[in-house]
Design a protein around this motif. Sequence first.
Motif, short mmCIF file in Angstrom:
data_model
loop_
_atom_site.label_atom_id
_atom_site.label_comp_id
_atom_site.label_asym_id
_atom_site.label_seq_id
_atom_site.Cartn_x
_atom_site.Cartn_y
_atom_site.Cartn_z
N GLN A 102 0.80 -1.23 0.00
CA GLN A 102 0.00 0.00 0.00
C GLN A 102 0.83 1.29 0.00
OE1 GLN A 102 -0.37 -2.45 2.32
NE2 GLN A 102 -2.51 -3.09 2.46
N ILE A 103 2.02 1.24 0.61
CA ILE A 103 2.81 2.47 0.73
C ILE A 103 4.29 2.10 0.54
CG2 ILE A 103 2.91 2.24 3.25
CD1 ILE A 103 2.79 5.32 3.38
N SER A 104 4.98 2.84 -0.31
CA SER A 104 6.33 2.45 -0.74
C SER A 104 7.38 3.37 -0.12
CB SER A 104 6.44 2.45 -2.26
OG SER A 104 6.08 3.71 -2.79
N PHE A 105 7.70 3.16 1.16
CA PHE A 105 8.75 3.93 1.80
C PHE A 105 10.13 3.47 1.32
CE2 PHE A 105 5.78 4.60 5.58
CZ PHE A 105 5.45 5.89 5.18
N GLY A 106 11.04 4.42 1.18
CA GLY A 106 12.42 4.08 0.89
C GLY A 106 13.18 3.75 2.15
N PRO A 107 14.42 3.29 2.05
CA PRO A 107 15.24 3.01 3.24
C PRO A 107 15.39 4.27 4.09
CG PRO A 107 16.28 2.12 1.27
CD PRO A 107 15.14 2.98 0.79
N ALA A 108 15.42 4.07 5.42
CA ALA A 108 15.48 5.23 6.33
C ALA A 108 16.19 4.84 7.61
CB ALA A 108 14.07 5.73 6.64
N PRO A 109 16.99 5.77 8.20
CA PRO A 109 17.62 5.51 9.49
C PRO A 109 16.68 5.87 10.63
CG PRO A 109 18.37 7.61 8.64
CD PRO A 109 17.44 7.03 7.59
N SER A 110 16.94 5.29 11.81
CA SER A 110 16.19 5.63 13.01
C SER A 110 17.12 5.51 14.22
CB SER A 110 14.96 4.74 13.19
OG SER A 110 15.33 3.40 13.46
N LEU A 135 10.62 9.60 6.65
CA LEU A 135 10.21 8.53 5.76
C LEU A 135 9.65 9.17 4.50
CD1 LEU A 135 8.38 6.20 8.32
CD2 LEU A 135 10.41 5.56 6.99
N HIS A 136 10.03 8.66 3.35
CA HIS A 136 9.61 9.26 2.08
C HIS A 136 8.90 8.21 1.23
CE1 HIS A 136 9.62 12.02 -1.33
NE2 HIS A 136 10.07 11.02 -2.08
N ASP A 137 7.69 8.58 0.78
CA ASP A 137 6.89 7.72 -0.10
C ASP A 137 7.05 8.22 -1.53
OD1 ASP A 137 5.08 6.09 -1.35
OD2 ASP A 137 3.30 7.12 -0.56
N GLY A 138 7.68 7.43 -2.36
CA GLY A 138 7.92 7.86 -3.74
C GLY A 138 6.67 7.95 -4.58
N ASP A 139 5.57 7.25 -4.20
CA ASP A 139 4.35 7.24 -5.02
C ASP A 139 3.27 8.19 -4.52
OD1 ASP A 139 5.50 5.32 -6.61
OD2 ASP A 139 4.67 3.66 -5.46
N THR A 140 3.45 8.81 -3.36
CA THR A 140 2.47 9.71 -2.72
C THR A 140 1.24 8.92 -2.28
OG1 THR A 140 3.20 11.54 -4.12
CG2 THR A 140 1.18 11.85 -2.87
N PHE A 141 1.12 8.73 -0.97
CA PHE A 141 0.04 7.94 -0.37
C PHE A 141 -1.16 8.86 -0.10
CE2 PHE A 141 -1.95 6.48 3.64
CZ PHE A 141 -2.45 5.27 3.21
N GLY A 142 -2.39 8.37 -0.34
CA GLY A 142 -3.58 9.17 -0.15
C GLY A 142 -4.58 8.52 0.77
N VAL A 143 -5.30 9.34 1.55
CA VAL A 143 -6.39 8.89 2.43
C VAL A 143 -7.62 9.70 2.10
CG1 VAL A 143 -7.21 8.72 4.81
CG2 VAL A 143 -4.83 8.19 4.28
N SER A 144 -8.80 9.02 1.98
CA SER A 144 -10.05 9.69 1.65
C SER A 144 -11.08 9.46 2.74
CB SER A 144 -10.60 9.18 0.30
OG SER A 144 -9.69 9.46 -0.74
N ASN A 145 -11.90 10.47 2.98
CA ASN A 145 -13.00 10.40 3.94
C ASN A 145 -14.29 10.68 3.17
OD1 ASN A 145 -14.64 10.35 6.16
ND2 ASN A 145 -14.08 12.41 6.86
N TYR A 156 -0.11 12.25 1.01
CA TYR A 156 1.08 12.44 1.85
C TYR A 156 2.29 11.83 1.15
CZ TYR A 156 -2.90 12.41 5.11
OH TYR A 156 -4.10 12.63 5.73
N GLN A 157 3.42 12.48 1.35
CA GLN A 157 4.66 11.95 0.76
C GLN A 157 5.78 11.83 1.79
OE1 GLN A 157 6.22 14.19 -2.62
NE2 GLN A 157 6.65 12.26 -3.64
N ILE A 194 3.39 9.93 11.11
CA ILE A 194 2.78 11.25 11.08
C ILE A 194 3.21 11.97 9.80
CG2 ILE A 194 2.59 13.45 12.28
CD1 ILE A 194 3.33 11.90 14.85
N PRO A 195 2.27 12.19 8.87
CA PRO A 195 2.60 12.97 7.68
C PRO A 195 2.99 14.39 8.08
CG PRO A 195 0.54 11.79 7.38
CD PRO A 195 0.89 11.67 8.83
N LYS A 196 4.09 14.87 7.55
CA LYS A 196 4.60 16.18 7.94
C LYS A 196 3.66 17.30 7.48
CE LYS A 196 9.43 14.71 8.08
NZ LYS A 196 10.81 14.92 7.57
#
Length: 265
Positions: A102-110, A135-145, A156-157, A194-196
């Motif tokens: 559903q969401i394509s995050f790239g590699p990320a440190p923590s 965290l960065h989503d290369g495809d842009t994730f969306g939520v609808s209400n 969100y990206q 949390i989307p920025k």
Amino acid sequence: MSCRWFRHLTFAIRLLPFAISLASADQVIMKDGTVYKGKIEIDTDKAILIGNPPFDSNAYLLKSEDIAKIIYEKYQPNAPAERKRGLMFEGRLNGNAVSSDQISFGPAPSLYAGVGMRVHPLVELNGGIDWTPSLHDGDTFGVSNSTTTSTTTRRYQDFWQYQAVFSARIYPFYEKKWKTEPYLTAGYSWSHQIPKDSGDSLSGSGWQIGFGAIRPLTTHIFLEGRFVYQKMSYDTVQFLGQEGTLQPSIDQNVYSFSVGASYRL
């Protein structure tokens, strides 16, 4: 006057290596309060031989029954049940790879910071917070209400994330007097993504399992390396100030490689 000052300075510089060696020397503390500093040359169950050249030309043979405590300059593994119980504080740097349909995050440190308690040489309990700043989503994730009158969609990206993590470690070779000690770990975590700049958030939880090893640098400071696999599911969303359920939930597989250090009392 300047020549005398120069001679004193030269003498102090010559003594500096001996002073440093003395500060980092082995120590034997006797039951009567006497402290011997130097280099432990012989260490047996019955006696210890300690010397302190060049400050003292004599060596001292001390009976074990009269000794209250021994402090080594470098780490010396004691009996497993004696050296491995107690409180610890740890920090780790993690490299994370995430896979999801559903969401394509790239590699990320923590970064992880936590505490633990080795309640038995076999078992250790841990808890802490893991923070991922970006965290960065290369495809842009969306939520609808959707309502009866309209549909609101946000995309969100870029995200940041924090997790509360509780886990346990099993040291299967705790009876072995190895300097490097492997372990197995399993646990559970609660996560918020949390989307920025949105005020929204995704919440979920999941389990984790992995393995690692610790190795002492000193009696109290340990290095650590580990690999952990997490199965996370995000099923709750804070969207436009209201809480709702994500349909379908967002499932993520997280692969984490970590290095860190701990201070063990």
